[in-house]
Design an enzyme around this catalytic site. Structure first.
Site, PDB file in Angstrom:
ATOM      1  N   SER A 265       3.377  48.928  31.422  1.00  0.00           N
ATOM      2  CA  SER A 265       3.581  50.650  33.900  1.00  0.00           C
ATOM      3  C   SER A 265       4.475  49.542  34.026  1.00  0.00           C
ATOM      4  CB  SER A 265       1.701  49.545  34.181  1.00  0.00           C
ATOM      5  OG  SER A 265       1.729  50.382  35.367  1.00  0.00           O
ATOM      6  N   ASP A 341      -6.474  57.198  31.132  1.00  0.00           N
ATOM      7  CA  ASP A 341      -5.739  56.568  32.117  1.00  0.00           C
ATOM      8  C   ASP A 341      -5.523  57.174  33.814  1.00  0.00           C
ATOM      9  OD1 ASP A 341      -3.479  55.395  33.500  1.00  0.00           O
ATOM     10  OD2 ASP A 341      -2.294  53.981  31.918  1.00  0.00           O
ATOM     11  N   HIS A 370      -5.953  52.518  32.093  1.00  0.00           N
ATOM     12  CA  HIS A 370      -4.428  51.735  32.276  1.00  0.00           C
ATOM     13  C   HIS A 370      -5.105  50.516  32.429  1.00  0.00           C
ATOM     14  CE1 HIS A 370      -0.988  51.859  33.794  1.00  0.00           C
ATOM     15  NE2 HIS A 370      -1.114  50.645  35.016  1.00  0.00           N
TER      16      HIS A 370
END
Length: 389
Positions: A265, A341, A370
């Site tokens: 991320s 996600d 995610h």
């Protein structure tokens, strides 16, 4: 599958636990009010909120102490602060470093009586709750703040000073296979909304990474996260990863060709920035980007329902613009993204993979979001295959 992975707290209830719970609830609501007020209020009202809350706003990423409130040079513009506030979500600190005293005994906690002994043991420890309190070059044990939580056995903590003057907390997990040297060195940059403790006691953990891949693992907390000093900002984030990379290559003398970078991320933005700066030197062996966002504003665009905005020119206010840097990375890149996600949609990973120079076959993981992409078996197998190749 039959292994129980969840640990239950066995701490005895304090006599006034309802009052303590109510106070904690009020603290949480006050933190949310401060954040919303800081985002919505124009200067100088957002600065007044900091003064009312004690002058320290380290978890919200603007100023660190009362002294810095008077330092105009350190004040970003309101627009920049707005984006940075939305980008960083440091959790409440849940760990500390410590040096075990003589005759210290660590034990497992399974019953209430053992929880009481662990609580009494932790009261006697000299806890280092700020990285700047650590002695440079010293290795520390990793402790968890919860009274009945056991120490993390296989990780050793240390502190580094960055080029920006912040002291950050780092950890080293040696290869569990002591009979041979580690196959490679993994530098892990964690996602937003978490710190080192989440990735040492979570499932899977960084210790599981070291065991599965038979490697040694380094990781670090960003400025303003965990016990790291400083404020959470993009500039500090890049300085943080530079500091630990230089520590691995210069002080520990690890050959860059034996280093693999893994960014998850927001950690992928730091990883790509590091590779961009190191392109004229000996590069690492490869890089793995897990759920990488193209940029901060593009993620916001997805949240408000915008379509076909990913390939438009980058706005001057945008931050963490990985999409404009990825073409400068020449080492092999593996992009992993979950198809479900919702935080950073898979279109971000697809665009980054499309613009990468030395890309390998990506891994688009079905039914992965995610927050659970690291729990997928296919991800672990794909990373292992990438490293072997």
């Amino acid at each position: 599958r039959s292994k129980k992975l969840q640990r239950t707290c066995v701490c005895p209830f304090p006599p006034c636990y309802r009052i303590v719970d109510a106070i904690d609830g009020l603290k949480g609501k006050w933190q949310r009010v401060k954040r919303v007020s800081f985002l919505c209020c124009c200067p100088p009202f957002c600065c007044l909120i900091q003064r009312v809350s004690g002058g320290t706003f380290r978890n919200w990423g603007r100023f660190e102490t009362k002294k810095s409130l008077h330092s105009v040079a350190r004040r970003p513009s309101f627009e920049t602060s707005l984006f940075l506030q939305s980008a960083f979500w440091p959790p409440r600190r849940e760990y500390y470093f410590f040096k075990p005293p003589p005759n210290d005994i660590s034990f497992q906690v399974n019953e209430e009586s053992e929880a009481i002994l662990m609580r009494d043991r932790k009261k006697k420890l000299k806890k280092l709750k700020r990285a700047k309190a650590c002695i440079p070059g010293e290795m520390y044990r990793f402790g968890l703040s919860h009274p009945c939580a056991e120490d993390v056995k296989h990780a050793r903590g240390f502190a580094l000073k960055t080029a920006n003057g912040n002291t950050i907390a780092c950890i080293h997990i040696p290869c569990p296979d002591v009979s041979s040297s580690p196959r490679f060195t993994l530098l892990y940059s964690h996602p937003n909304g978490s710190d080192l403790s989440d990735h040492l006691v979570g499932v899977p953990s960084l210790i599981d990474l070291a065991r599965f891949y038979r490697c040694e693992v380094y990781s670090y907390d960003y400025s303003g996260y965990g016990i790291s000093g400083g404020i959470a900002s993009e500039h500090n984030l890049y300085a943080d990863i530079r500091a630990i990379y230089q520590y691995i290559t210069m002080e520990k003398h690890v050959d860059p060709s034996r280093i693999v970078l893994l960014g998850f991320s927001i950690g992928s933005a730091a990883t790509v920035e590091l590779l961009k700066e190191e392109k004229d030197r000996k590069p690492p062996a490869g890089v793995i980007l897990q759920a990488p966002p193209t940029s901060l504003l593009r993620v916001f665009g997805n949240m408000i329902g915008r379509k076909k905005h990913l390939e438009k020119p980058t706005c001057c206010l945008d931050r963490f613009v990985t999409i404009d840097k990825i073409h400068e990375v020449t080492i092999p890149i593996l992009v992993i993204h979950g198809k479900d996600d919702k935080t950073v949609p898979i279109e971000h990973g697809e665009l980054i993979c499309q613009r990468a120079v030395t890309k390998v076959t990506p891994e688009w993981v079905p039914d992965a979001a995610h927050d659970n992409i690291e729990n997928c078996r296919v991800v672990w197998k794909r990373i292992r295959k990438f490293i072997r190749e």
